[in-house]
Design an enzyme around this catalytic site. Sequence first.
Site, PDB file in Angstrom:
ATOM      1  CB  SER A 124      -0.862   0.072   1.255  1.00 20.46           C
ATOM      2  OG  SER A 124      -1.450  -1.136   1.542  1.00 20.46           O
ATOM      3  CG  HIS A 145      -2.688  -0.617  -3.872  1.00 20.68           C
ATOM      4  ND1 HIS A 145      -3.167   0.637  -3.621  1.00 20.68           N
ATOM      5  CD2 HIS A 145      -2.734  -1.268  -2.686  1.00 20.68           C
ATOM      6  CE1 HIS A 145      -3.478   0.738  -2.340  1.00 20.68           C
ATOM      7  NE2 HIS A 145      -3.223  -0.398  -1.752  1.00 20.68           N
ATOM      8  CD  GLU A 157      -4.069   3.090  -6.526  1.00 23.88           C
ATOM      9  OE1 GLU A 157      -4.601   4.209  -6.461  1.00 23.88           O
ATOM     10  OE2 GLU A 157      -3.265   2.676  -5.664  1.00 23.88           O
ATOM     11  CG  ASN A 196      -4.271   4.707   0.032  1.00 27.42           C
ATOM     12  OD1 ASN A 196      -5.492   4.701   0.166  1.00 27.42           O
ATOM     13  ND2 ASN A 196      -3.551   3.612   0.112  1.00 27.42           N
TER      14      ASN A 196
HETATM   15  N1  LIG Z   1      -5.749  -4.936   4.386  1.00 24.16           N
HETATM   16  C1  LIG Z   1      -5.927  -3.930   3.525  1.00 24.16           C
HETATM   17  O1  LIG Z   1      -6.913  -3.188   3.577  1.00 24.16           O
HETATM   18  C2  LIG Z   1      -4.926  -3.733   2.411  1.00 24.16           C
HETATM   19  C3  LIG Z   1      -5.323  -3.059   1.252  1.00 24.16           C
HETATM   20  C4  LIG Z   1      -4.410  -2.918   0.188  1.00 24.16           C
HETATM   21  C5  LIG Z   1      -3.128  -3.421   0.332  1.00 24.16           C
HETATM   22  N2  LIG Z   1      -2.755  -4.051   1.498  1.00 24.16           N
HETATM   23  C6  LIG Z   1      -1.385  -4.577   1.572  1.00 24.16           C
HETATM   24  O2  LIG Z   1      -1.431  -5.982   1.360  1.00 24.16           O
HETATM   25  C7  LIG Z   1      -0.378  -6.626   2.070  1.00 24.16           C
HETATM   26  C8  LIG Z   1      -0.975  -7.703   2.967  1.00 24.16           C
HETATM   27  O3  LIG Z   1      -1.894  -7.106   3.854  1.00 24.16           O
HETATM   28  P1  LIG Z   1      -3.025  -7.954   4.601  1.00 24.16           P
HETATM   29  O4  LIG Z   1      -3.988  -6.957   5.139  1.00 24.16           O
HETATM   30  O5  LIG Z   1      -3.500  -9.062   3.740  1.00 24.16           O
HETATM   31  O6  LIG Z   1      -2.169  -8.557   5.813  1.00 24.16           O
HETATM   32  P2  LIG Z   1      -2.476  -9.867   6.664  1.00 24.16           P
HETATM   33  O7  LIG Z   1      -1.686  -9.698   7.928  1.00 24.16           O
HETATM   34  O8  LIG Z   1      -3.930 -10.126   6.747  1.00 24.16           O
HETATM   35  O9  LIG Z   1      -1.813 -11.034   5.796  1.00 24.16           O
HETATM   36  C9  LIG Z   1      -0.437 -11.172   5.585  1.00 24.16           C
HETATM   37  C10 LIG Z   1      -0.110 -12.645   5.542  1.00 24.16           C
HETATM   38  O10 LIG Z   1       1.242 -12.801   5.106  1.00 24.16           O
HETATM   39  C11 LIG Z   1       1.788 -13.901   5.826  1.00 24.16           C
HETATM   40  N3  LIG Z   1       3.247 -13.882   5.755  1.00 24.16           N
HETATM   41  C12 LIG Z   1       4.158 -13.340   6.589  1.00 24.16           C
HETATM   42  N4  LIG Z   1       5.407 -13.575   6.127  1.00 24.16           N
HETATM   43  C13 LIG Z   1       5.284 -14.291   4.982  1.00 24.16           C
HETATM   44  C14 LIG Z   1       6.201 -14.858   4.053  1.00 24.16           C
HETATM   45  N5  LIG Z   1       7.505 -14.719   4.198  1.00 24.16           N
HETATM   46  N6  LIG Z   1       5.708 -15.546   3.010  1.00 24.16           N
HETATM   47  C15 LIG Z   1       4.367 -15.684   2.848  1.00 24.16           C
HETATM   48  N7  LIG Z   1       3.458 -15.169   3.688  1.00 24.16           N
HETATM   49  C16 LIG Z   1       3.904 -14.485   4.735  1.00 24.16           C
HETATM   50  C17 LIG Z   1       1.205 -13.754   7.217  1.00 24.16           C
HETATM   51  O11 LIG Z   1       1.309 -14.974   7.934  1.00 24.16           O
HETATM   52  C18 LIG Z   1      -0.218 -13.338   6.906  1.00 24.16           C
HETATM   53  O12 LIG Z   1      -1.085 -14.461   6.783  1.00 24.16           O
HETATM   54  C19 LIG Z   1       0.356  -5.512   2.822  1.00 24.16           C
HETATM   55  O13 LIG Z   1       1.445  -5.099   2.052  1.00 24.16           O
HETATM   56  C20 LIG Z   1      -0.686  -4.410   2.910  1.00 24.16           C
HETATM   57  O14 LIG Z   1      -0.112  -3.133   3.030  1.00 24.16           O
HETATM   58  C21 LIG Z   1      -3.622  -4.240   2.532  1.00 24.16           C
END
Ligand SMILES: NC(=O)c1ccc[n+]([C@@H]2O[C@H](COP(=O)([O-])OP(=O)(O)OC[C@H]3O[C@@H](n4cnc5c(N)ncnc54)[C@H](O)[C@@H]3O)[C@@H](O)[C@H]2O)c1
Length: 387
Positions: A124, A145, A157, A196
């Site tokens: 993000s 994104h 995005e 954002n």
């Molecule tokens: N949640 C949102 O609203 C949102 C929106 C857009 C982008 N993002 C981005 O998406 C990404 C993930 O966010 P999320 O909300 O899904 O987080 P989340 O914490 O729900 O999920 C992340 C997952 O990655 C796993 N993980 C950790 N290390 C790892 C590795 N080495 N290999 C594989 N998996 C691994 C974790 O165990 C976890 O299950 C981040 O970069 C975040 O900024 C999030």
Amino acid sequence: MKTADIQKIAVIGAGDMGHGIAEIALLAGYKVSLRDIRSDIVEQGVKRLTESLEKLLKKEKISKEQYDRITKDLLYSTVDLEEAVKESDLVIEAAPEILDLKKEIFSDTDRLCPKETILATNTSTMSITEISLATKRPDKVLGLHFFNPVVLMKLVEVIKGDHTSEETMETTYNFCVRTGKIPVRVEKDIPGFIVNRVQAPSGALLGAIVDHGIAEPEEIDALFRKLGKPMGPFELNDFTGLDISFDARNYFAQAISPDLAPFKLMKAKVEAGEYGKKTGRGFYDWSKGRPEIDLSKATEKVDPKDILAVQINEATKLIEWGVATVEDIDKAIVNGTGNKKGPMEEAQQFDPEDLVSRLERLSREFNKKIFEPTGMIREGKYINGQD
Ligand SMILES: NC(=O)c1ccc[n+]([C@@H]2O[C@H](COP(=O)([O-])OP(=O)(O)OC[C@H]3O[C@@H](n4cnc5c(N)ncnc54)[C@H](O)[C@@H]3O)[C@@H](O)[C@H]2O)c1
């Protein structure tokens, strides 16, 4: 790599975003390997994905054959990175927002997958260029994104890093179209990308309004609700977590301008461990469920046009810098936020002189340079059709 060559996708991280990204790729008929670090976590991701598919089946949005094909033939889950990526054509990383972790994943994936494979990050906030340099193929690395929840939100995005090739951009853009998403090209790797970034100054303005004692969070939320939003900005902050918003604002303060730093009330809430819904208290008390917003409290001291003005101003910066086109900025905001119109369409309702003086007043009143009108606003370009 051409879009037609993409057959197998690997999704790294099976959390909130990863399981949703895997689901939309599966629904489009792709083979997907979903990888997380522990088998219980990856199983939880598969469970969430399957439950979501079951809902679609119940609503007759997918057939039983499609459901069976996805769960039996197309989806594969693993904790082994090599197994996940070794035959993939596109890898989408959705691991936690920690730069060193992402770099490590990209460096390992680069070593383990075919040399033509495209590597995308769902970050993000982080620099696509910096992540791409952890690989020996920065021309095949880009940002993808997605928005939360992935299955419902149409926008993606598609972000070009400094070294991303045009072929990588086009192939991945068309992949997004094939999954039923609405992709928007982000031509430069800037903090916040489009959605954002355009919303960051309005978040700062609303925070400053609260800190200056002009209106309370509930009075502002009541105003937004009266204007037809399903949730006001402070309730939404509580819903997604003040800790997340706090980190994002700190990142923007460092990457864009100190004017975007968390406002005092938010900082106090986070320091007190009041993160919103997840801790039972934030701007509101969530202990008995969603807070009741008293619509009669809607403030008259906040002009909704001020909120729009700072977003329009930020949007013109992206146009001036060649980050995105006028049309794509509006498309991104409409599909990424649920707003009915984008900022550049909204700009048409402003008198050009009013927009300039409004932004100058806000910049003065709240001592924020980020609200100062851009050259494009001062020249009245794109306002009232003066293109
Ligand atoms: N949640 C949102 O609203 C949102 C929106 C857009 C982008 N993002 C981005 O998406 C990404 C993930 O966010 P999320 O909300 O899904 O987080 P989340 O914490 O729900 O999920 C992340 C997952 O990655 C796993 N993980 C950790 N290390 C790892 C590795 N080495 N290999 C594989 N998996 C691994 C974790 O165990 C976890 O299950 C981040 O970069 C975040 O900024 C999030």
